[in-house]
Motif scaffolding. Structure first.
Motif, PDB file in Angstrom:
ATOM      1  N   SER A  41       0.822  -1.222   0.000  1.00 54.74           N
ATOM      2  CA  SER A  41       0.000   0.000   0.000  1.00 54.74           C
ATOM      3  C   SER A  41       0.853   1.268   0.000  1.00 54.74           C
ATOM      4  O   SER A  41       0.362   2.347  -0.330  1.00 54.74           O
ATOM      5  N   TRP A  42       2.115   1.151   0.345  1.00 56.83           N
ATOM      6  CA  TRP A  42       3.022   2.301   0.341  1.00 56.83           C
ATOM      7  C   TRP A  42       3.595   2.569  -1.046  1.00 56.83           C
ATOM      8  O   TRP A  42       4.221   3.601  -1.281  1.00 56.83           O
ATOM      9  N   PHE A  43       3.417   1.622  -1.962  1.00 57.36           N
ATOM     10  CA  PHE A  43       4.052   1.714  -3.278  1.00 57.36           C
ATOM     11  C   PHE A  43       3.862   3.056  -3.973  1.00 57.36           C
ATOM     12  O   PHE A  43       4.848   3.647  -4.429  1.00 57.36           O
ATOM     13  N   PRO A  44       2.628   3.580  -4.105  1.00 63.96           N
ATOM     14  CA  PRO A  44       2.484   4.829  -4.877  1.00 63.96           C
ATOM     15  C   PRO A  44       3.347   5.975  -4.342  1.00 63.96           C
ATOM     16  O   PRO A  44       3.974   6.691  -5.120  1.00 63.96           O
ATOM     17  N   VAL A  45       3.400   6.121  -3.024  1.00 62.56           N
ATOM     18  CA  VAL A  45       4.203   7.200  -2.434  1.00 62.56           C
ATOM     19  C   VAL A  45       5.687   6.956  -2.694  1.00 62.56           C
ATOM     20  O   VAL A  45       6.406   7.863  -3.115  1.00 62.56           O
ATOM     21  N   PHE A  46       6.146   5.746  -2.463  1.00 62.47           N
ATOM     22  CA  PHE A  46       7.565   5.447  -2.685  1.00 62.47           C
ATOM     23  C   PHE A  46       7.930   5.616  -4.158  1.00 62.47           C
ATOM     24  O   PHE A  46       8.986   6.154  -4.487  1.00 62.47           O
ATOM     25  N   TYR A  47       7.045   5.164  -5.037  1.00 66.95           N
ATOM     26  CA  TYR A  47       7.335   5.292  -6.461  1.00 66.95           C
ATOM     27  C   TYR A  47       7.451   6.768  -6.843  1.00 66.95           C
ATOM     28  O   TYR A  47       8.413   7.179  -7.496  1.00 66.95           O
ATOM     29  N   LEU A  48       6.460   7.566  -6.444  1.00 69.03           N
ATOM     30  CA  LEU A  48       6.481   8.992  -6.799  1.00 69.03           C
ATOM     31  C   LEU A  48       7.685   9.706  -6.193  1.00 69.03           C
ATOM     32  O   LEU A  48       8.304  10.541  -6.853  1.00 69.03           O
ATOM     33  N   LEU A  60       0.755  14.455  -4.154  1.00 67.96           N
ATOM     34  CA  LEU A  60       0.677  13.000  -3.984  1.00 67.96           C
ATOM     35  C   LEU A  60      -0.767  12.529  -4.134  1.00 67.96           C
ATOM     36  O   LEU A  60      -1.032  11.521  -4.786  1.00 67.96           O
ATOM     37  N   SER A  61      -1.686  13.274  -3.551  1.00 67.93           N
ATOM     38  CA  SER A  61      -3.106  12.955  -3.651  1.00 67.93           C
ATOM     39  C   SER A  61      -3.566  12.980  -5.107  1.00 67.93           C
ATOM     40  O   SER A  61      -4.258  12.069  -5.571  1.00 67.93           O
ATOM     41  N   ALA A  62      -3.172  14.019  -5.832  1.00 74.08           N
ATOM     42  CA  ALA A  62      -3.588  14.155  -7.235  1.00 74.08           C
ATOM     43  C   ALA A  62      -2.998  13.043  -8.104  1.00 74.08           C
ATOM     44  O   ALA A  62      -3.709  12.443  -8.920  1.00 74.08           O
ATOM     45  N   HIS A  63      -1.719  12.753  -7.927  1.00 70.56           N
ATOM     46  CA  HIS A  63      -1.066  11.724  -8.749  1.00 70.56           C
ATOM     47  C   HIS A  63      -1.629  10.332  -8.485  1.00 70.56           C
ATOM     48  O   HIS A  63      -1.716   9.514  -9.403  1.00 70.56           O
ATOM     49  N   THR A  64      -1.973  10.054  -7.232  1.00 69.25           N
ATOM     50  CA  THR A  64      -2.461   8.719  -6.884  1.00 69.25           C
ATOM     51  C   THR A  64      -3.978   8.618  -6.969  1.00 69.25           C
ATOM     52  O   THR A  64      -4.530   7.536  -6.787  1.00 69.25           O
ATOM     53  N   VAL A  66      -6.284   9.678  -4.950  1.00 65.60           N
ATOM     54  CA  VAL A  66      -6.952   9.396  -3.681  1.00 65.60           C
ATOM     55  C   VAL A  66      -7.253  10.736  -3.020  1.00 65.60           C
ATOM     56  O   VAL A  66      -6.672  11.758  -3.376  1.00 65.60           O
ATOM     57  N   SER A  67      -8.138  10.711  -2.062  1.00 68.70           N
ATOM     58  CA  SER A  67      -8.503  11.952  -1.382  1.00 68.70           C
ATOM     59  C   SER A  67      -7.309  12.511  -0.608  1.00 68.70           C
ATOM     60  O   SER A  67      -6.393  11.766  -0.229  1.00 68.70           O
ATOM     61  N   HIS A  68      -7.350  13.821  -0.380  1.00 66.99           N
ATOM     62  CA  HIS A  68      -6.293  14.465   0.400  1.00 66.99           C
ATOM     63  C   HIS A  68      -6.189  13.838   1.792  1.00 66.99           C
ATOM     64  O   HIS A  68      -5.072  13.527   2.247  1.00 66.99           O
ATOM     65  N   PRO A  69      -7.321  13.601   2.503  1.00 68.33           N
ATOM     66  CA  PRO A  69      -7.224  12.951   3.821  1.00 68.33           C
ATOM     67  C   PRO A  69      -6.587  11.558   3.756  1.00 68.33           C
ATOM     68  O   PRO A  69      -5.822  11.186   4.647  1.00 68.33           O
ATOM     69  N   ALA A  70      -6.898  10.791   2.705  1.00 72.01           N
ATOM     70  CA  ALA A  70      -6.307   9.445   2.579  1.00 72.01           C
ATOM     71  C   ALA A  70      -4.800   9.551   2.362  1.00 72.01           C
ATOM     72  O   ALA A  70      -4.024   8.796   2.963  1.00 72.01           O
ATOM     73  N   ALA A  71      -4.379  10.484   1.515  1.00 74.64           N
ATOM     74  CA  ALA A  71      -2.944  10.686   1.281  1.00 74.64           C
ATOM     75  C   ALA A  71      -2.263  11.163   2.562  1.00 74.64           C
ATOM     76  O   ALA A  71      -1.177  10.689   2.913  1.00 74.64           O
ATOM     77  N   SER A  72      -2.902  12.070   3.252  1.00 77.41           N
ATOM     78  CA  SER A  72      -2.348  12.599   4.501  1.00 77.41           C
ATOM     79  C   SER A  72      -2.196  11.496   5.544  1.00 77.41           C
ATOM     80  O   SER A  72      -1.192  11.424   6.253  1.00 77.41           O
ATOM     81  N   GLN A  73      -3.187  10.615   5.625  1.00 79.05           N
ATOM     82  CA  GLN A  73      -3.139   9.496   6.574  1.00 79.05           C
ATOM     83  C   GLN A  73      -1.968   8.553   6.250  1.00 79.05           C
ATOM     84  O   GLN A  73      -1.252   8.112   7.146  1.00 79.05           O
ATOM     85  N   LEU A  74      -1.783   8.265   4.971  1.00 77.99           N
ATOM     86  CA  LEU A  74      -0.670   7.405   4.561  1.00 77.99           C
ATOM     87  C   LEU A  74       0.662   8.063   4.901  1.00 77.99           C
ATOM     88  O   LEU A  74       1.576   7.413   5.421  1.00 77.99           O
ATOM     89  N   ILE A  75       0.776   9.357   4.641  1.00 80.84           N
ATOM     90  CA  ILE A  75       2.019  10.079   4.948  1.00 80.84           C
ATOM     91  C   ILE A  75       2.278  10.061   6.453  1.00 80.84           C
ATOM     92  O   ILE A  75       3.415   9.855   6.897  1.00 80.84           O
TER      93      ILE A  75
END
Length: 169
Positions: A41-48, A60-64, A66-75
């Motif tokens: 599940s970390w792949f998109p962030v690591f790849y980018l 990150l949210s726009a590229h993947t 996903v919602s801003h809150p979802a991206a923020s939670q992953l970060i």
């Protein structure tokens, strides 16, 4: 033919979810076998972040997609694991710029060969079944079709046409 196969599009979401969950479980198992503490599940962030020194959470949210809150939670999760860090953007104090930490870059170096192996293994899977070769183009076509007219709109149109046909009978 099993139940899922016999129900066709009525269970498309369930089949895709099952396929996705199974695929991600196998990928996570591959990381585990190699002794790498990484979650698919970390792949998109690591790849980018492997392609960009830093990105904002909004980017990150726009590229993947996903919602801003979802991206923020992953970060936040990756920050807690000390794999990424964020700093306020020099040009815009409202933006948080995310980048890999030294530990994150070390982990990236470990996972890059796994990514190459995943591509090679999936090439093997696809090469052994001609029907599988249509999977990614088919998914892209379906995504584009849903973007052009939402599925819910299409369903409503079908229901309305059916109601009109019944009232004219």
């Amino acid at each position: 033919m099993n139940l899922y196969q016999s129900l066709g599009y009525l269970v498309l979401g369930s089949r895709l979810r099952r396929l996705s969950e199974g695929f991600l479980a196998e990928i996570n198992r591959a990381y585990q076998i190699e002794g790498i503490d990484f979650d698919a599940s970390w792949f998109p962030v690591f790849y980018l972040l492997s392609k960009n020194e830093s990105l904002s959470i909004k980017e990150l949210s726009a590229h993947t997609e996903v919602s801003h809150p979802a991206a923020s939670q992953l970060i936040t999760n990756l920050k807690n694991r000390k794999l990424v860090t964020s700093a306020t953007c020099a040009d815009d104090g409202r933006r948080q710029m995310v980048q890999l930490t030294d530990s994150g870059r070390e982990l990236l170096a470990q996972i890059l060969p796994v990514w190459d192996a995943i591509l090679l293994a999936m090439d093997d899977v696809m090469a052994n079944d001609a029907a599988c070769q249509n999977l990614l183009p088919g998914i892209t076509a379906l995504e584009n079709a849903f973007k052009s007219t939402s599925l819910s709109e299409r369903i409503s149109n079908k229901l309305n046409m059916e109601l009109k046909a019944e009232t004219h009978d």
